[in-house]
Design a protein around this motif. Sequence first.
Motif: not given
Length: 87
Positions: A36-47, A58-62
């Motif tokens: 769970v820790i590794l999966v959360q560290a990999h997946a991020q959210v950009i708004t 721009n958010a999709c490009a980033e």
Amino acid sequence: MPVVRAIARVDLQKFSIRTPFSFGIQALAVWAMLWVILVQAHAQVITAASANWYDVSNACAEASNGWTVVVPPGTAYWNAGFTITNK
């Protein structure tokens, strides 16, 4: 003749029995927490800053592979689309 009674208290936590199965459950729990820790560290959210085309583009490009892009509530009219590649 006086009667003497001895009362013995046994702390059962000190004498708990460990089976191979209980060690397996503990190992499984540790692996699950690490996963769970590794999966959360990999997946991020950009708004995106807004719902307009420029900010969402721009958010999709980033964003990197596996990230989530959130489009905030609002009204926007797009005259063009965009393609997301290598994500």
